[in-house]
Scaffold this motif. Structure first.
Motif, PDB file in Angstrom:
ATOM      1  N   UNK A  86       0.817  -1.222   0.000  1.00  8.13           N
ATOM      2  CA  UNK A  86       0.000   0.000   0.000  1.00  8.13           C
ATOM      3  C   UNK A  86       0.847   1.265   0.000  1.00  8.13           C
ATOM      4  N   UNK A  87       2.156   1.128   0.056  1.00  7.95           N
ATOM      5  CA  UNK A  87       3.026   2.310   0.076  1.00  7.95           C
ATOM      6  C   UNK A  87       2.790   3.148  -1.175  1.00  7.95           C
ATOM      7  N   UNK A  88       2.660   4.448  -0.968  1.00  8.19           N
ATOM      8  CA  UNK A  88       2.421   5.364  -2.073  1.00  8.19           C
ATOM      9  C   UNK A  88       0.962   5.498  -2.458  1.00  8.19           C
ATOM     10  N   UNK A  89       0.105   4.620  -1.934  1.00  9.47           N
ATOM     11  CA  UNK A  89      -1.318   4.675  -2.262  1.00  9.47           C
ATOM     12  C   UNK A  89      -2.170   5.030  -1.043  1.00  9.47           C
ATOM     13  N   UNK A  90      -1.798   4.529   0.111  1.00  9.56           N
ATOM     14  CA  UNK A  90      -2.575   4.746   1.335  1.00  9.56           C
ATOM     15  C   UNK A  90      -1.843   5.723   2.252  1.00  9.56           C
ATOM     16  N   UNK A  91      -2.623   6.499   3.003  1.00 10.12           N
ATOM     17  CA  UNK A  91      -2.056   7.426   3.977  1.00 10.12           C
ATOM     18  C   UNK A  91      -2.835   7.332   5.276  1.00 10.12           C
ATOM     19  N   UNK A  92      -2.125   7.092   6.358  1.00 11.07           N
ATOM     20  CA  UNK A  92      -2.744   7.091   7.682  1.00 11.07           C
ATOM     21  C   UNK A  92      -2.469   8.439   8.340  1.00 11.07           C
ATOM     22  N   UNK A  93      -3.458   8.930   9.056  1.00 12.46           N
ATOM     23  CA  UNK A  93      -3.288  10.180   9.790  1.00 12.46           C
ATOM     24  C   UNK A  93      -4.171  10.128  11.027  1.00 12.46           C
ATOM     25  N   UNK A  94      -3.940  11.056  11.923  1.00 13.70           N
ATOM     26  CA  UNK A  94      -4.728  11.077  13.149  1.00 13.70           C
ATOM     27  C   UNK A  94      -5.031  12.515  13.542  1.00 13.70           C
ATOM     28  N   UNK A  95      -6.170  12.667  14.213  1.00 15.89           N
ATOM     29  CA  UNK A  95      -6.540  13.944  14.809  1.00 15.89           C
ATOM     30  C   UNK A  95      -6.798  13.684  16.281  1.00 15.89           C
ATOM     31  N   UNK A  96      -5.878  14.098  17.110  1.00 16.90           N
ATOM     32  CA  UNK A  96      -6.075  13.898  18.545  1.00 16.90           C
ATOM     33  C   UNK A  96      -7.214  14.771  19.070  1.00 16.90           C
ATOM     34  N   UNK A  97      -7.440  15.889  18.416  1.00 17.81           N
ATOM     35  CA  UNK A  97      -8.544  16.767  18.824  1.00 17.81           C
ATOM     36  C   UNK A  97      -9.897  16.094  18.583  1.00 17.81           C
ATOM     37  N   UNK A  98      -9.961  15.258  17.557  1.00 18.58           N
ATOM     38  CA  UNK A  98     -11.221  14.591  17.215  1.00 18.58           C
ATOM     39  C   UNK A  98     -11.240  13.129  17.640  1.00 18.58           C
ATOM     40  N   UNK A  99     -10.166  12.660  18.300  1.00 16.63           N
ATOM     41  CA  UNK A  99     -10.079  11.257  18.724  1.00 16.63           C
ATOM     42  C   UNK A  99     -10.336  10.311  17.558  1.00 16.63           C
ATOM     43  N   UNK A 100      -9.751  10.623  16.438  1.00 18.33           N
ATOM     44  CA  UNK A 100     -10.030   9.880  15.212  1.00 18.33           C
ATOM     45  C   UNK A 100      -8.749   9.607  14.436  1.00 18.33           C
ATOM     46  N   UNK A 101      -8.692   8.408  13.874  1.00 18.94           N
ATOM     47  CA  UNK A 101      -7.625   8.052  12.948  1.00 18.94           C
ATOM     48  C   UNK A 101      -8.261   7.807  11.591  1.00 18.94           C
ATOM     49  N   UNK A 102      -7.545   8.203  10.549  1.00 16.05           N
ATOM     50  CA  UNK A 102      -8.057   8.122   9.189  1.00 16.05           C
ATOM     51  C   UNK A 102      -7.167   7.227   8.328  1.00 16.05           C
ATOM     52  N   UNK A 103      -7.776   6.663   7.311  1.00 15.38           N
ATOM     53  CA  UNK A 103      -7.025   5.935   6.299  1.00 15.38           C
ATOM     54  C   UNK A 103      -7.518   6.407   4.937  1.00 15.38           C
ATOM     55  N   UNK A 104      -6.680   7.161   4.274  1.00 14.58           N
ATOM     56  CA  UNK A 104      -6.982   7.607   2.920  1.00 14.58           C
ATOM     57  C   UNK A 104      -6.409   6.588   1.945  1.00 14.58           C
ATOM     58  N   UNK A 105      -7.283   6.038   1.113  1.00 17.65           N
ATOM     59  CA  UNK A 105      -6.884   4.993   0.181  1.00 17.65           C
ATOM     60  C   UNK A 105      -7.103   5.488  -1.246  1.00 17.65           C
ATOM     61  N   UNK A 106      -6.015   5.627  -1.976  1.00 11.99           N
ATOM     62  CA  UNK A 106      -6.056   6.046  -3.377  1.00 11.99           C
ATOM     63  C   UNK A 106      -5.650   4.897  -4.293  1.00 11.99           C
ATOM     64  N   UNK A 107      -5.962   5.050  -5.563  1.00 16.69           N
ATOM     65  CA  UNK A 107      -5.574   4.054  -6.568  1.00 16.69           C
ATOM     66  C   UNK A 107      -5.933   2.641  -6.115  1.00 16.69           C
ATOM     67  N   UNK A 108      -7.142   2.486  -5.662  1.00 19.27           N
ATOM     68  CA  UNK A 108      -7.573   1.196  -5.118  1.00 19.27           C
ATOM     69  C   UNK A 108      -7.580   0.111  -6.176  1.00 19.27           C
ATOM     70  N   UNK A 109      -7.255  -1.093  -5.727  1.00 15.87           N
ATOM     71  CA  UNK A 109      -7.189  -2.264  -6.591  1.00 15.87           C
ATOM     72  C   UNK A 109      -8.160  -3.317  -6.073  1.00 15.87           C
ATOM     73  N   UNK A 110      -8.590  -4.216  -6.947  1.00 14.23           N
ATOM     74  CA  UNK A 110      -9.490  -5.286  -6.469  1.00 14.23           C
ATOM     75  C   UNK A 110      -8.893  -6.085  -5.303  1.00 14.23           C
ATOM     76  N   UNK A 111      -7.586  -6.228  -5.285  1.00 14.03           N
ATOM     77  CA  UNK A 111      -6.961  -6.980  -4.190  1.00 14.03           C
ATOM     78  C   UNK A 111      -6.969  -6.234  -2.858  1.00 14.03           C
TER      79      UNK A 111
END
Length: 123
Positions: free
Chosen positions: A63-88
């Motif tokens: 997933x390197x180069x396609x996915x990005x993990x980030x967090x907002x401590x203010x919102x108590x939330x972690x995110x996963x942005x997934x680009x260029x998704x593949x069937x796998x």
């Protein structure tokens, strides 16, 4: 105790994007390392990405180069942005949390788990 609730899954065409969110409650979110795992049908659950309490990140090679993990401590939330998704990339995606180090999380030691959210990528 920590409660984790994932959202944002769905059906997307190959090449598309999705953003998953994981809302945490119950304890001080900023102290936790957070991770996203996934499990495809007939396969073992695998670590996708993780982020430490200091926002150091880890990504599995696929997933390197396609996915990005980030967090907002203010919102108590972690995110996963997934680009260029593949069937796998099709799988149930789980959010997980740990008070341990990032290296321990990468080794698979997690304390709390969400219920998962389905991501389906059509070809």
């Amino acid at each position: 105790q920590v409660q984790l609730v994932e959202s944002g899954g769905g059906l997307v065409q190959a090449g598309g994007s999705l953003t998953l969110s994981c809302a945490a409650s119950g304890r001080t979110f900023s102290n936790f390392a957070m991770a996203w795992f996934r499990q495809a049908p007939g396969k073992e659950r695998e670590l996708v990405t993780a982020i430490s309490s200091a926002s150091t990140t880890y990504y599995t090679n696929s997933v390197k180069g396609r996915f990005t993990i980030s967090r907002s401590n203010a919102k108590n939330t972690v995110y996963l942005r997934m680009n260029s998704l593949k069937p796998e990339d099709t799988a149930v995606y789980y959010c997980a949390a740990s008070l341990k180090s990032l290296s321990t999380v990468v080794a698979g030691s997690l304390d709390y788990w969400g219920q998962g959210t389905q991501v389906t990528v059509s070809s």
